[in-house]
Design a protein around this motif. Structure first.
Motif, PDB file in Angstrom:
ATOM      1  N   VAL A 126     -11.842  -4.304  69.405  1.00  0.00           N
ATOM      2  CA  VAL A 126     -11.568  -4.828  68.068  1.00  0.00           C
ATOM      3  C   VAL A 126     -11.268  -3.639  67.172  1.00  0.00           C
ATOM      4  N   GLN A 127     -10.275  -3.762  66.314  1.00  0.00           N
ATOM      5  CA  GLN A 127      -9.975  -2.658  65.413  1.00  0.00           C
ATOM      6  C   GLN A 127     -11.147  -2.451  64.463  1.00  0.00           C
ATOM      7  N   TYR A 128     -11.481  -1.185  64.223  1.00  0.00           N
ATOM      8  CA  TYR A 128     -12.653  -0.820  63.436  1.00  0.00           C
ATOM      9  C   TYR A 128     -12.542  -1.248  61.981  1.00  0.00           C
ATOM     10  N   ARG A 129     -11.333  -1.434  61.498  1.00  0.00           N
ATOM     11  CA  ARG A 129     -11.179  -1.793  60.083  1.00  0.00           C
ATOM     12  C   ARG A 129     -11.763  -3.163  59.767  1.00  0.00           C
ATOM     13  N   PHE A 130     -11.851  -4.059  60.748  1.00  0.00           N
ATOM     14  CA  PHE A 130     -12.404  -5.385  60.496  1.00  0.00           C
ATOM     15  C   PHE A 130     -13.925  -5.359  60.333  1.00  0.00           C
ATOM     16  N   PRO A 131     -14.699  -4.716  61.224  1.00  0.00           N
ATOM     17  CA  PRO A 131     -16.139  -4.599  60.943  1.00  0.00           C
ATOM     18  C   PRO A 131     -16.429  -3.767  59.691  1.00  0.00           C
ATOM     19  N   LEU A 132     -15.577  -2.779  59.412  1.00  0.00           N
ATOM     20  CA  LEU A 132     -15.749  -1.981  58.202  1.00  0.00           C
ATOM     21  C   LEU A 132     -15.537  -2.844  56.960  1.00  0.00           C
ATOM     22  N   ALA A 133     -14.536  -3.702  56.984  1.00  0.00           N
ATOM     23  CA  ALA A 133     -14.287  -4.611  55.859  1.00  0.00           C
ATOM     24  C   ALA A 133     -15.444  -5.604  55.709  1.00  0.00           C
ATOM     25  N   LEU A 134     -15.984  -6.086  56.814  1.00  0.00           N
ATOM     26  CA  LEU A 134     -17.138  -6.988  56.749  1.00  0.00           C
ATOM     27  C   LEU A 134     -18.328  -6.276  56.118  1.00  0.00           C
ATOM     28  N   GLY A 135     -18.551  -5.027  56.502  1.00  0.00           N
ATOM     29  CA  GLY A 135     -19.641  -4.260  55.913  1.00  0.00           C
ATOM     30  C   GLY A 135     -19.469  -4.063  54.422  1.00  0.00           C
ATOM     31  N   LEU A 136     -18.256  -3.746  53.992  1.00  0.00           N
ATOM     32  CA  LEU A 136     -17.998  -3.587  52.557  1.00  0.00           C
ATOM     33  C   LEU A 136     -18.190  -4.903  51.809  1.00  0.00           C
ATOM     34  N   TYR A 137     -17.761  -6.000  52.414  1.00  0.00           N
ATOM     35  CA  TYR A 137     -17.951  -7.313  51.796  1.00  0.00           C
ATOM     36  C   TYR A 137     -19.436  -7.611  51.625  1.00  0.00           C
ATOM     37  N   LEU A 138     -20.239  -7.330  52.655  1.00  0.00           N
ATOM     38  CA  LEU A 138     -21.670  -7.597  52.564  1.00  0.00           C
ATOM     39  C   LEU A 138     -22.338  -6.736  51.497  1.00  0.00           C
ATOM     40  N   ILE A 139     -21.908  -5.496  51.379  1.00  0.00           N
ATOM     41  CA  ILE A 139     -22.461  -4.612  50.348  1.00  0.00           C
ATOM     42  C   ILE A 139     -22.156  -5.161  48.957  1.00  0.00           C
ATOM     43  N   PHE A 140     -20.911  -5.517  48.705  1.00  0.00           N
ATOM     44  CA  PHE A 140     -20.547  -6.041  47.392  1.00  0.00           C
ATOM     45  C   PHE A 140     -21.182  -7.400  47.127  1.00  0.00           C
ATOM     46  N   ALA A 141     -21.315  -8.236  48.156  1.00  0.00           N
ATOM     47  CA  ALA A 141     -21.983  -9.528  47.968  1.00  0.00           C
ATOM     48  C   ALA A 141     -23.458  -9.324  47.639  1.00  0.00           C
ATOM     49  N   GLY A 142     -24.094  -8.354  48.274  1.00  0.00           N
ATOM     50  CA  GLY A 142     -25.491  -8.057  47.963  1.00  0.00           C
ATOM     51  C   GLY A 142     -25.665  -7.551  46.549  1.00  0.00           C
ATOM     52  N   ILE A 143     -24.766  -6.686  46.097  1.00  0.00           N
ATOM     53  CA  ILE A 143     -24.820  -6.202  44.714  1.00  0.00           C
ATOM     54  C   ILE A 143     -24.592  -7.349  43.743  1.00  0.00           C
ATOM     55  N   TRP A 144     -23.660  -8.233  44.065  1.00  0.00           N
ATOM     56  CA  TRP A 144     -23.391  -9.389  43.208  1.00  0.00           C
ATOM     57  C   TRP A 144     -24.620 -10.289  43.130  1.00  0.00           C
ATOM     58  N   MET A 145     -25.310 -10.502  44.258  1.00  0.00           N
ATOM     59  CA  MET A 145     -26.506 -11.343  44.257  1.00  0.00           C
ATOM     60  C   MET A 145     -27.608 -10.720  43.401  1.00  0.00           C
ATOM     61  N   LEU A 146     -27.744  -9.408  43.453  1.00  0.00           N
ATOM     62  CA  LEU A 146     -28.722  -8.746  42.594  1.00  0.00           C
ATOM     63  C   LEU A 146     -28.372  -8.933  41.121  1.00  0.00           C
ATOM     64  N   ASP A 147     -27.104  -8.838  40.791  1.00  0.00           N
ATOM     65  CA  ASP A 147     -26.665  -8.995  39.411  1.00  0.00           C
ATOM     66  C   ASP A 147     -26.884 -10.427  38.928  1.00  0.00           C
ATOM     67  N   VAL A 148     -26.553 -11.411  39.729  1.00  0.00           N
ATOM     68  CA  VAL A 148     -26.738 -12.813  39.351  1.00  0.00           C
ATOM     69  C   VAL A 148     -28.221 -13.111  39.193  1.00  0.00           C
ATOM     70  N   GLY A 149     -29.051 -12.572  40.063  1.00  0.00           N
ATOM     71  CA  GLY A 149     -30.489 -12.775  39.947  1.00  0.00           C
ATOM     72  C   GLY A 149     -31.053 -12.168  38.687  1.00  0.00           C
ATOM     73  N   ARG A 150     -30.535 -11.033  38.302  1.00  0.00           N
ATOM     74  CA  ARG A 150     -30.978 -10.376  37.079  1.00  0.00           C
ATOM     75  C   ARG A 150     -30.562 -11.178  35.847  1.00  0.00           C
ATOM     76  N   ARG A 151     -29.381 -11.771  35.882  1.00  0.00           N
ATOM     77  CA  ARG A 151     -28.909 -12.556  34.737  1.00  0.00           C
ATOM     78  C   ARG A 151     -29.703 -13.840  34.563  1.00  0.00           C
ATOM     79  N   SER A 152     -30.100 -14.463  35.657  1.00  0.00           N
ATOM     80  CA  SER A 152     -30.814 -15.738  35.559  1.00  0.00           C
ATOM     81  C   SER A 152     -32.255 -15.528  35.074  1.00  0.00           C
TER      82      SER A 152
END
Length: 69
Positions: free
Chosen positions: A41-67
């Motif tokens: 599998v080309q490495y760019r796909f797991p790398l993109a998944l990792g970046l997505y998970l990082i940004f989704a985790g940061i977004w979840m922290l931000d949404v939790g802080r706002r609520s």
């Protein structure tokens, strides 16, 4: 999610193939593969998944802080 997003690309590093030492970072990113026996599998796909998970985790922290307000 942030830790998982960082660990996925790091765990796959020993399984990389097709690295070109003289190539640029973009050229290598397009050609590097993660090889598990006959499956590659080309490495760019797991790398993109990792970046997505990082940004989704940061977004979840931000949404939790706002609520909390």
């Amino acid at each position: 999610m942030i830790v998982l997003g960082a660990l996925i690309p790091l765990v796959l590093l020993p399984f990389l193939t097709n690295y070109k030492p003289g190539g640029g970072w973009f050229s290598n990113l397009m050609h590097i593969e993660v090889a598990f026996g006959p499956v590659a599998v080309q490495y760019r796909f797991p790398l993109a998944l990792g970046l997505y998970l990082i940004f989704a985790g940061i977004w979840m922290l931000d949404v939790g802080r706002r609520s909390d307000n």
